[in-house]
Design a protein around this motif. Structure first.
Motif, PDB file in Angstrom:
ATOM      1  N   ASP B  85      47.955 -67.613-106.494  1.00  0.00           N
ATOM      2  CA  ASP B  85      47.302 -67.645-105.857  1.00  0.00           C
ATOM      3  C   ASP B  85      47.031 -67.190-104.325  1.00  0.00           C
ATOM      4  OD1 ASP B  85      44.393 -68.472-104.367  1.00  0.00           O
ATOM      5  OD2 ASP B  85      44.848 -70.750-104.573  1.00  0.00           O
ATOM      6  N   TYR B  86      46.365 -65.860-104.798  1.00  0.00           N
ATOM      7  CA  TYR B  86      46.800 -64.236-103.990  1.00  0.00           C
ATOM      8  C   TYR B  86      45.542 -64.860-102.566  1.00  0.00           C
ATOM      9  CZ  TYR B  86      43.459 -62.530-107.222  1.00  0.00           C
ATOM     10  OH  TYR B  86      42.760 -62.314-108.349  1.00  0.00           O
ATOM     11  N   PHE B  87      44.974 -65.613-102.423  1.00  0.00           N
ATOM     12  CA  PHE B  87      44.799 -66.642-100.922  1.00  0.00           C
ATOM     13  C   PHE B  87      45.061 -67.714-100.283  1.00  0.00           C
ATOM     14  CE2 PHE B  87      40.951 -64.264-102.952  1.00  0.00           C
ATOM     15  CZ  PHE B  87      39.686 -63.831-102.140  1.00  0.00           C
ATOM     16  N   CYS B  88      45.718 -67.857-101.048  1.00  0.00           N
ATOM     17  CA  CYS B  88      46.987 -69.184-100.395  1.00  0.00           C
ATOM     18  C   CYS B  88      47.749 -68.790-100.218  1.00  0.00           C
ATOM     19  CB  CYS B  88      46.479 -70.427-100.838  1.00  0.00           C
ATOM     20  SG  CYS B  88      44.705 -70.273-100.825  1.00  0.00           S
ATOM     21  N   SER B  89      48.802 -67.671 -99.883  1.00  0.00           N
ATOM     22  CA  SER B  89      50.227 -67.563 -99.886  1.00  0.00           C
ATOM     23  C   SER B  89      50.973 -68.615 -99.461  1.00  0.00           C
ATOM     24  CB  SER B  89      51.050 -66.074-100.265  1.00  0.00           C
ATOM     25  OG  SER B  89      50.900 -65.980 -99.341  1.00  0.00           O
ATOM     26  N   MET B  90      50.771 -69.000 -98.575  1.00  0.00           N
ATOM     27  CA  MET B  90      51.733 -70.535 -97.773  1.00  0.00           C
ATOM     28  C   MET B  90      51.779 -71.533 -98.104  1.00  0.00           C
ATOM     29  SD  MET B  90      52.755 -69.095 -95.084  1.00  0.00           S
ATOM     30  CE  MET B  90      52.392 -67.453 -93.637  1.00  0.00           C
ATOM     31  N   THR B  91      50.503 -72.291 -98.981  1.00  0.00           N
ATOM     32  CA  THR B  91      50.585 -73.245 -99.443  1.00  0.00           C
ATOM     33  C   THR B  91      51.375 -73.458-101.215  1.00  0.00           C
ATOM     34  OG1 THR B  91      48.274 -72.845-100.592  1.00  0.00           O
ATOM     35  CG2 THR B  91      48.814 -74.367 -99.253  1.00  0.00           C
ATOM     36  N   ASN B  92      51.608 -71.810-101.345  1.00  0.00           N
ATOM     37  CA  ASN B  92      52.157 -71.961-102.329  1.00  0.00           C
ATOM     38  C   ASN B  92      53.712 -72.085-102.280  1.00  0.00           C
ATOM     39  OD1 ASN B  92      49.392 -71.097-104.184  1.00  0.00           O
ATOM     40  ND2 ASN B  92      50.232 -68.985-103.899  1.00  0.00           N
ATOM     41  N   ASN B  93      53.876 -71.119-101.200  1.00  0.00           N
ATOM     42  CA  ASN B  93      55.349 -71.248-100.697  1.00  0.00           C
ATOM     43  C   ASN B  93      56.078 -72.376-100.592  1.00  0.00           C
ATOM     44  OD1 ASN B  93      55.550 -68.242 -98.501  1.00  0.00           O
ATOM     45  ND2 ASN B  93      55.194 -68.647-100.732  1.00  0.00           N
ATOM     46  N   TRP B  94      54.871 -73.271 -99.504  1.00  0.00           N
ATOM     47  CA  TRP B  94      55.354 -74.670 -99.354  1.00  0.00           C
ATOM     48  C   TRP B  94      55.177 -75.275-100.634  1.00  0.00           C
ATOM     49  CZ3 TRP B  94      52.009 -78.127 -95.974  1.00  0.00           C
ATOM     50  CH2 TRP B  94      52.914 -78.933 -95.010  1.00  0.00           C
ATOM     51  N   ALA B  95      54.700 -75.647-101.920  1.00  0.00           N
ATOM     52  CA  ALA B  95      54.507 -76.133-102.712  1.00  0.00           C
ATOM     53  C   ALA B  95      56.409 -75.823-103.526  1.00  0.00           C
ATOM     54  CB  ALA B  95      53.622 -75.880-103.887  1.00  0.00           C
ATOM     55  N   TYR B  96      56.760 -74.341-103.861  1.00  0.00           N
ATOM     56  CA  TYR B  96      57.972 -74.652-104.738  1.00  0.00           C
ATOM     57  C   TYR B  96      59.220 -74.578-103.629  1.00  0.00           C
ATOM     58  CZ  TYR B  96      62.060 -71.452-106.433  1.00  0.00           C
ATOM     59  OH  TYR B  96      62.677 -71.083-106.691  1.00  0.00           O
ATOM     60  N   ALA B  97      59.171 -74.430-102.365  1.00  0.00           N
ATOM     61  CA  ALA B  97      59.776 -74.921-101.226  1.00  0.00           C
ATOM     62  C   ALA B  97      60.321 -76.178-101.293  1.00  0.00           C
ATOM     63  CB  ALA B  97      59.547 -74.463 -99.842  1.00  0.00           C
ATOM     64  N   LEU B  98      59.113 -77.039-101.621  1.00  0.00           N
ATOM     65  CA  LEU B  98      58.973 -78.519-101.536  1.00  0.00           C
ATOM     66  C   LEU B  98      59.603 -78.757-103.101  1.00  0.00           C
ATOM     67  CD1 LEU B  98      58.185 -80.922 -99.709  1.00  0.00           C
ATOM     68  CD2 LEU B  98      55.866 -80.903-101.105  1.00  0.00           C
ATOM     69  N   SER B  99      59.358 -78.354-103.976  1.00  0.00           N
ATOM     70  CA  SER B  99      60.079 -79.072-105.685  1.00  0.00           C
ATOM     71  C   SER B  99      61.847 -78.656-105.144  1.00  0.00           C
ATOM     72  CB  SER B  99      59.327 -77.965-106.642  1.00  0.00           C
ATOM     73  OG  SER B  99      59.539 -76.897-106.272  1.00  0.00           O
ATOM     74  N   VAL B 100      61.968 -77.230-104.781  1.00  0.00           N
ATOM     75  CA  VAL B 100      63.149 -76.815-104.534  1.00  0.00           C
ATOM     76  C   VAL B 100      64.552 -77.684-103.768  1.00  0.00           C
ATOM     77  CG1 VAL B 100      65.281 -75.518-104.334  1.00  0.00           C
ATOM     78  CG2 VAL B 100      62.968 -75.151-105.437  1.00  0.00           C
ATOM     79  N   GLU B 101      63.458 -78.753-102.925  1.00  0.00           N
ATOM     80  CA  GLU B 101      63.447 -79.411-101.644  1.00  0.00           C
ATOM     81  C   GLU B 101      63.956 -80.711-101.856  1.00  0.00           C
ATOM     82  OE1 GLU B 101      61.121 -79.020 -98.357  1.00  0.00           O
ATOM     83  OE2 GLU B 101      61.597 -77.416 -97.929  1.00  0.00           O
ATOM     84  N   THR B 102      62.994 -80.781-103.400  1.00  0.00           N
ATOM     85  CA  THR B 102      63.442 -82.177-103.815  1.00  0.00           C
ATOM     86  C   THR B 102      64.570 -82.162-104.439  1.00  0.00           C
ATOM     87  OG1 THR B 102      61.035 -81.979-103.501  1.00  0.00           O
ATOM     88  CG2 THR B 102      61.658 -84.259-104.841  1.00  0.00           C
ATOM     89  N   LEU B 103      64.636 -81.279-105.626  1.00  0.00           N
ATOM     90  CA  LEU B 103      65.849 -80.413-106.793  1.00  0.00           C
ATOM     91  C   LEU B 103      67.634 -80.824-105.787  1.00  0.00           C
ATOM     92  CD1 LEU B 103      65.595 -80.381-109.172  1.00  0.00           C
ATOM     93  CD2 LEU B 103      65.824 -78.006-109.437  1.00  0.00           C
ATOM     94  N   ALA B 104      67.055 -80.519-104.965  1.00  0.00           N
ATOM     95  CA  ALA B 104      68.519 -80.199-103.894  1.00  0.00           C
ATOM     96  C   ALA B 104      68.695 -81.380-102.955  1.00  0.00           C
ATOM     97  CB  ALA B 104      69.046 -78.724-103.339  1.00  0.00           C
ATOM     98  N   GLY B 105      68.061 -82.269-103.071  1.00  0.00           N
ATOM     99  CA  GLY B 105      67.671 -82.849-101.526  1.00  0.00           C
ATOM    100  C   GLY B 105      68.315 -82.376-100.441  1.00  0.00           C
ATOM    101  N   ILE B 106      67.430 -81.028-100.138  1.00  0.00           N
ATOM    102  CA  ILE B 106      67.532 -80.466 -98.899  1.00  0.00           C
ATOM    103  C   ILE B 106      66.277 -81.357 -97.788  1.00  0.00           C
ATOM    104  CG2 ILE B 106      67.342 -78.090 -97.544  1.00  0.00           C
ATOM    105  CD1 ILE B 106      67.155 -77.361-100.449  1.00  0.00           C
ATOM    106  N   GLU B 107      67.182 -81.146 -96.322  1.00  0.00           N
ATOM    107  CA  GLU B 107      66.414 -81.389 -95.586  1.00  0.00           C
ATOM    108  C   GLU B 107      65.760 -80.295 -94.769  1.00  0.00           C
ATOM    109  OE1 GLU B 107      65.992 -85.195 -93.467  1.00  0.00           O
ATOM    110  OE2 GLU B 107      66.242 -85.777 -95.082  1.00  0.00           O
ATOM    111  N   VAL B 108      63.917 -80.843 -94.094  1.00  0.00           N
ATOM    112  CA  VAL B 108      63.808 -79.602 -93.162  1.00  0.00           C
ATOM    113  C   VAL B 108      63.496 -80.450 -92.409  1.00  0.00           C
ATOM    114  CG1 VAL B 108      61.419 -78.493 -93.159  1.00  0.00           C
ATOM    115  CG2 VAL B 108      62.200 -79.402 -95.340  1.00  0.00           C
TER     116      VAL B 108
END
Lengths: 177, 386
Positions: B85-108
């Protein structure tokens, strides 16, 4: 009253129209080729290779191929040299015999910059790059990509100062050993 | 029948075309239609001017996003998510980062979470602003509102550019934090943009909200009932316009959203007007969140130092990370087999799923209303087709 809402809207349009003559933030357009808005310091578009002193011998790249492997659209091609040459610090290192970046494929994600352990590849700010040729005019070769550290300091001063400090610290650490 | 008055015309025998009475006219709208928001086609069956059937046809912008995601490293997928969604790249990044963080149990780190909230809300501001402009443009208010909207959007894009280096393809977030820290002067500029925004919003509301033409075009048009919305999996402002209180920022409480006080606006008719006003109200709430976030954010690291971005290998398992994007629930579902590439990479795109009710909304309305309804759904073809 019917039409009051339309008139109210017209008043807003009028205020914007008149305001565009007096207020800077109501008229934001820039007449591009003649006028240019300044680029922010962090602006990035395509990668280039940093060298110290000499464009051929001073390249920081040691052809480790990490950026080639990590590049998401795979627009980097590196051919490693067979021999070693002393690098800018005098240590014998491999060097890239071929280093091509197809910037028509590059998507400016700067992952190559992030993964490079040698601070050898950085993002440039040049954007007027259209070419008349169809095929390999945007395939940048090693000599086109090589740009000096001074140039890097010119476009990203804060970032470049940090990089220089890191490199100096790493060199100081190695010296006594 | 030389100079016919209206009375005579009414009594005159029906014109030749009347033998098509009751037959449907099938037309193809798009894919190069200026109001389809991208390359999107609708096969519409019309009776006169009234829509009787509508079949959306998409896939023109299909770029194999999910398969590419399965063949690149976890880091390499991040810039591709910008292009969904090229209007909202920041939220796309966040959603993807969030799923990888859930997958690997990463703290932010704390500051990174605040930066993410700030950037997500700024994204919401610019997405809703440009949506309002496009929607009015679809209704025939050519140019003017869209230019006002884009003028404000530009200020936010400038912020993105000076922070991440790119206006739209930000590629800013990483699993474990954010790529670079925001300088203090960036924060000041962002505060100023947010402080100036209500002026534009008040003006914009005056421009549109009580306009009789807009009301005639949007009220009672494209009504979506709460039942249908829930059954079809609609999320985001479109669902809330139908009166269903479901906002992932409240439901999941991801990021630091539980720390902020904000309200979830709800509509009660589910028509195009409600969907439009929903965006205006959400803009106000986003501004409230941003003000609180600016007050709370503290200096600190923005990246978890334990995370190795390069050659990142999460443990085997699966994870679903979702956020409330400006268009609805944006989720990334990842299955990892322990290698450097995800085994399965699936995107739950809000605009695609919201588009599925297009036919239900359009039936019985005229062709001109189809454009308004489509505009009020808020789609971006990059995300629909992937």
């Amino acid at each position: 009253m019917i039409g009051a809402g339309v008139l109210q809207g017209m008043a807003v349009t009028m205020r914007n129209f008149v305001g565009s003559y007096f207020e800077k933030d109501r008229l934001t357009t820039v007449q591009y080729p003649e006028e240019r808005s300044p680029l922010p310091e962090n602006y990035r578009n395509f990668p280039f290779l940093v060298y110290d002193n000499d464009p051929e011998a001073g390249l920081r790249c040691v052809a480790c191929k990490i950026c080639e492997k990590e590049c998401p659209p795979q627009c980097i091609l590196i051919v490693k040299s067979e021999d070693k040459k002393p690098d800018y610090m005098g240590k014998p290192q491999f060097y890239p015999r071929v280093f091509d970046i197809d910037i028509s494929v590059c998507m400016s994600c700067q992952i190559c910059v992030e993964v490079c352990p040698f601070e050898a590849i950085k993002m440039d700010k040049v954007f007027e790059l259209s070419r008349r040729e169809r095929f390999d005019a945007l395939l940048m070769q090693k000599d086109e990509l090589a740009k000096s550290n001074e140039y890097y300091h010119g476009i990203h001063p804060t970032e470049a100062a940090g990089v220089d400090a890191n490199l100096a610290a790493a060199a100081a650490k190695k010296k006594p050993a | 029948m030389s100079t016919t008055g209206f009375d005579e015309l009414a009594e005159a025998p029906p014109p030749m075309t009347s033998r098509l009475e009751g037959e449907l006219l099938e037309i193809s709208m798009g894919p190069q239609h200026p109001s389809t928001h991208g390359v999107f086609r609708m096969n519409v069956a019309l009776e006169g001017e009234v829509v009787r059937k509508l079949k959306p046809v998409f896939g023109y912008l299909h770029r194999n996003h999910e398969k590419i995601g399965e063949n690149t490293s976890y880091l390499g997928s991040m810039p591709y998510t910008d292009r969904l969604d090229y209007f909202c790249s920041m939220t796309n990044n966040w959603a993807y980062a969030l799923s990888v963080e859930t997958l690997a149990g990463i703290e932010v780190p704390e500051r990174a979470e605040y930066l993410r909230v700030i950037l997500a809300e700024l994204t919401r501001l610019q997405n809703h602003t440009s949506l309002l402009g496009f929607l009015l443009s679809d209704m025939g208010a050519w140019g003017t509102p869209l230019m006002y909207a884009f003028r404000e959007r530009e200020k936010i894009l400038d912020l993105f550019e000076s922070l991440s280096g790119s206006r739209m393809m930000c590629d800013y977030m990483r699993f474990g934090g954010c790529r670079v820290d925001a300088a203090p002067d960036w924060m000041e500029r962002a505060k100023k943009v947010v402080a100036d925004f209500p002026r534009f919003l008040d003006e914009f509301e005056k421009l549109i909200v009580s306009n009789e033409i807009l009301i005639a075009r949007t009220q009672e048009v494209g009504k979506l009932s709460a039942e249908l919305a829930v059954n079809a999996g609609i999320t985001g402002p479109m669902l809330r316009a139908s009166g269903v209180n479901y906002d992932l920022r409240k439901v999941d409480g991801y990021g630091f959203y539980p720390r902020f006080k904000f309200r979830v606006p709800l509509g009660d008719h589910g028509d195009c007007y409600d969907r439009l006003m929903m965006r205006v109200l959400e803009l106000r709430e986003s501004l409230a969140i941003l003000k609180q976030a600016f007050a709370q954010v503290q200096p600190g690291p923005v990246m978890n130092p334990k995370v190795k971005i390069r050659a990142f290998k999460p443990p085997a398992g699966e994870a679903y990370g979702r956020i409330e994007g400006p268009k609805g629930e944006l989720g990334f579902y990842l299955i990892s087999d322990g290698s450097a590439n995800p085994y399965r990479y699936r995107v739950r795109p809000p605009s695609f799923i919201n588009l599925t009710v297009l036919e239900d909304l359009c039936l019985g309305h005229t062709v001109a209303d189809v454009m308004v309804i489509l505009g009020s759904i808020d789609i971006v073809m990059g995300e629909v087709d992937r």
